[in-house]
Structure formats: C-alpha cells, structure tokens
Write an enzyme that holds these catalytic residues in place. Sequence first.
Site, short mmCIF file in Angstrom:
data_model
loop_
_atom_site.label_atom_id
_atom_site.label_comp_id
_atom_site.label_asym_id
_atom_site.label_seq_id
_atom_site.Cartn_x
_atom_site.Cartn_y
_atom_site.Cartn_z
N GLU A 1 0.83 -1.22 0.00
CA GLU A 1 0.00 0.00 0.00
C GLU A 1 0.85 1.25 0.00
O GLU A 1 0.43 2.29 -0.51
CB GLU A 1 -0.94 0.01 1.22
CG GLU A 1 -2.20 -0.78 0.98
CD GLU A 1 -3.30 -0.51 2.00
OE1 GLU A 1 -3.18 0.40 2.84
OE2 GLU A 1 -4.30 -1.25 1.98
N HIS B 1 9.43 -26.44 0.01
CA HIS B 1 8.79 -27.52 -0.72
C HIS B 1 7.64 -27.00 -1.57
O HIS B 1 6.74 -27.76 -1.93
CB HIS B 1 8.34 -28.61 0.26
CG HIS B 1 9.48 -29.15 1.05
ND1 HIS B 1 10.20 -30.25 0.66
CD2 HIS B 1 10.09 -28.67 2.17
CE1 HIS B 1 11.19 -30.45 1.53
NE2 HIS B 1 11.15 -29.50 2.45
N LYS C 1 -13.26 1.51 -2.02
CA LYS C 1 -14.21 1.81 -0.94
C LYS C 1 -15.36 2.67 -1.47
O LYS C 1 -16.53 2.41 -1.19
CB LYS C 1 -13.51 2.60 0.19
CG LYS C 1 -12.62 1.77 1.10
CD LYS C 1 -12.19 2.62 2.31
CE LYS C 1 -11.09 1.93 3.12
NZ LYS C 1 -10.60 2.71 4.27
O1 PA5 Z 1 -3.09 1.15 5.97
C1 PA5 Z 1 -4.16 1.69 5.70
O2 PA5 Z 1 -4.31 2.92 5.73
C2 PA5 Z 1 -5.35 0.86 5.32
O3 PA5 Z 1 -4.99 -0.47 5.13
C3 PA5 Z 1 -6.39 0.93 6.43
O4 PA5 Z 1 -5.82 0.51 7.64
C4 PA5 Z 1 -7.63 0.07 6.10
O5 PA5 Z 1 -8.18 0.45 4.88
C5 PA5 Z 1 -8.66 0.20 7.20
O6 PA5 Z 1 -9.01 1.54 7.39
P1 PA5 Z 1 -9.74 2.04 8.70
O7 PA5 Z 1 -8.79 1.86 9.84
O8 PA5 Z 1 -10.05 3.47 8.44
O9 PA5 Z 1 -10.96 1.20 8.89
#
Ligand code: PA5
Length: 458
Positions: free
Chosen positions: A284, A313, A427
């Site tokens: 990310e 393996h 989202k």
């Molecule tokens: O690292 C990030 O920003 C994302 O992976 C969020 O943690 C994830 O989308 C969940 O978001 P939230 O904590 O707002 O529910």
Amino acid sequence: MKLYYGNMLESRAGVNGIAIRDIEALEGRIREIDARLKRDRAEGRLQFMDLPYEPVNKIVNIANEAQGCENFLLIGIGGSSWGSIALHTALSHPYHNLLHEDERGRRPRFFVLDNCDPDEFAGLMDTIELDKTLINVVSKSGATPEPMANFVKCYELMKRATRGYAEHFVITTDEDGILMRLAAEEGFTCLTIPRGVGGRFSVFSPAGLFPAAVLGIDIEKLLNGAKYMDSICKNPDIWQNPAYMFAALEYLAMTGKGYNISVLMPYSRRLRHLVNWYMQLWAESLGKEKTRDNKTVNTGSTPLKSIGATDQHSLLQLFNEGPFDKTITFIRVVNYDNKVELPAVFHGYNELDYFGGHTMEELIKTEQFATQLALTTHGRPNKTVEIPEIDAFSIGGLMYFFEVVVTVMGELLNVNAFDQPGVEEGKMLTYALMGRSGYARGEIMRDEGEFIIGEDDG
Ligand code: PA5
C-alpha cells in the site's frame, strides 16, 4: 539485530547482483533523504516514528480491566488488524486459544474479524458467547465497510445478549472521527489513533498496543525494541544504517535490475503474520501510479510471503531456477524458545537415524543456511535479517525497522508512501453500490467481457 547483505552483491551473486559503485552513487541521495525525514519528523509530519515514546498507562489500565473476559474479538482490517495479528502470532503461545485459561495466564482467547465473509461471521457467532466477549473495534476512519458491517451486526447481537452491552466494546479510532462521537453517545470506552498516523503505520499506537496488552504481551519491551531501532536508524550514513542499506538494495534491484518481486522468508512460523503485516505495509505504501510531482510511473515491487522451511517444498524451486525477477530476504532466528532434541531411533535406516544427537532448532537453522547457499550458488540475490530471538524487544525492533525501510523506499521512488488512493477508490465504489447516501450509484454497466455462469438474476 544484524543485516547480512553480501549475497546481494555482484561479488557473490555475479551479474545479477548489485554493484558496490551503485550503492556508493546513492550515498548522497540517502543523506538528503535522511535530512528531509529528520526535518519532517521534527515538524510533526512523521508521527508514527514517535509513537514508541508515547505514554501507555491508559492502554495498560483498560487492558487490565479487560482481563475477566473469556474472548477478545478484534474487528478491523488492513492496517487496523495486521499489526495486532502479527504481534499475537509472534509473541503468544502458538496454540493460545486451545490452552486452558490457567495456562493462558487467564488471558482471553483471541479472535479476529477482518473480512465481511458471512460464513466466517456466522461460524464465529456459533463458537463464542458474546456476553463473555470484549470487542475491540479498530477503524481509523470509522467508515470502512468490512469492519463497520461486523461492528453493526455485533452491536445488534450484543444488545440482545446483555443489558450491559456498552461495557463489551472498546473503540480505537481517529481523534475526531465519527466513531468517537458514537462512542460518547453509547458510553463505549475509547482509545485514539493520533490524527497523523496512517493505518499501516499504527502498530505502536493503541491500534496494535491495546490488543497486545490484553493478550499479555509486554508492550513496554516491544516499545523499547522500537526505540532501540530508532536510535540505530538515525544514522545518515548508508554503510552504518541497516534500514537505509536495505531500502537502497531493494531500490537498486528493482530499478536497475528489474527485480519486481521482493520475497520475505522468515524461518519461523511464528513470523508468518508479521510477513502479512509487512506485505500490506510495502504494497500500500509503494505501489503507486504517480510520483509526488504527478508523473505517471506505476511503480512498486510485489512483496511475497514465503515461510521457511515449509515453502522450500513449494516456492523454492521457482526462486532457484525461475526468472531472475526476485530478491529474497531471510529472517534468521539465532535462538528459538525450544530446541526439541531428536532421538536416535530406527538404526540402520539412513533416512532417519542421522537425526540422533541433533535438535529441531539445528535442523531449521541448517535448512535456512542451505537455502541461502543454494540461492547464492544460482546467482539469486538474497540478504538476511538476523534477530537474536523472538521476543517483544526483537519484534518491536523488527517492525520499526521495516517501517523505516518502507518510508525510505517511498522517498527513493519519489512516491507518497502514506496515502492509498487505489484502496480508497474501491471503498467509494462499494459505498455507491451499497446505496450509502452521498455516493451516486450511477450506471453500473455490465462489462462486455463479463462471462456469466448459470442464471444471471441481476
Ligand atoms: O493502511 C491503511 O491505511 C489501510 O490499510 C487501512 O488501515 C484500512 O483500509 C482500514 O481503514 P480504517 O482503519 O479506516 O478502517
């Protein structure tokens, strides 16, 4: 902790390796990045780096109050769950939930809902009694569909299960998010994730620390490990700073050699979820369409999980003989908690009788060394992060180390490591399709290339 990177270099990996002169050529940029990061940190733009120095009394007090419950259920996804899952898998007993409560130190069993899978949800509800469960809802935004669906359903069921339902929820969220408001109305206990800390960099905030504390993990020791690593990672000299060297090697492998897969291979099953946490952090943060100055680059290498010795393996054949498109990073553990002596039995059976006098610890360490040797012989660049043992101090240090590595990689690639527009897009579409107000459904066209199997009912 030690970083061995000799097998990444030309001198060992041959033409597939990284040239020392290329690392030297990056020295100046690394110093500039170091200066920029220090300035950003001093001006409060890298808050995650200072999390290990925050007081934890409130977290510990609430965690102590939670001790009476039989089950601890974490609701969260992505950065709001991987850190806690990684800490639990690395630092709790491998069969924590199956132990008798006395053997668990009277700590609750641990469950996670990090999806919106109806079968998993229903299965968990069959397994736990809600009135004996503390639910920690972790969501920075308070709007992510998967955790919020689990939350509203659990809320409904908990209300039915017990009059004192509010005491069964602890909400961990952004300082001024909607969940904070709701928690105040409902009387839920609340913990805050500082505004400037993004989900995947939040493991040292209440998002990761509260579940860890409830489960009996020594969070002071964890934070001490992170602070220790912070002191190591402050050195501006690439030759003295393992995080800078790690990032530089991955950057050179990716941009100079076209290695677009980055494998992380710990020789411990206890670190399997730490790899998931790392993959999310890496993917990310670094998988980006645009640079900071808005140039289209579609950059990022793909993190890949491989567990030693199990995946010797399954994936190792590909690593050794497949395309030259990967770097491999081992995590080597110097001392396992257990040795497990192997017996001298079945004399005369060569396949079995050589184990006598050895331990299982020796075997797994030998396998790691043998794999590293085989890869190097095949000209496959690899490096090794060595930790003395799997304890809270080492894990705190290791997670902090990877956070710095990813931050520096972001700088080298000139991308914003702290946003995730590609996640947000999904989202938004989900909100629209599910009919959330303010999000237009629009015309959702069936794609020309779509293939419907069976009856299409809409
Ligand atoms: O690292 C990030 O920003 C994302 O992976 C969020 O943690 C994830 O989308 C969940 O978001 P939230 O904590 O707002 O529910």
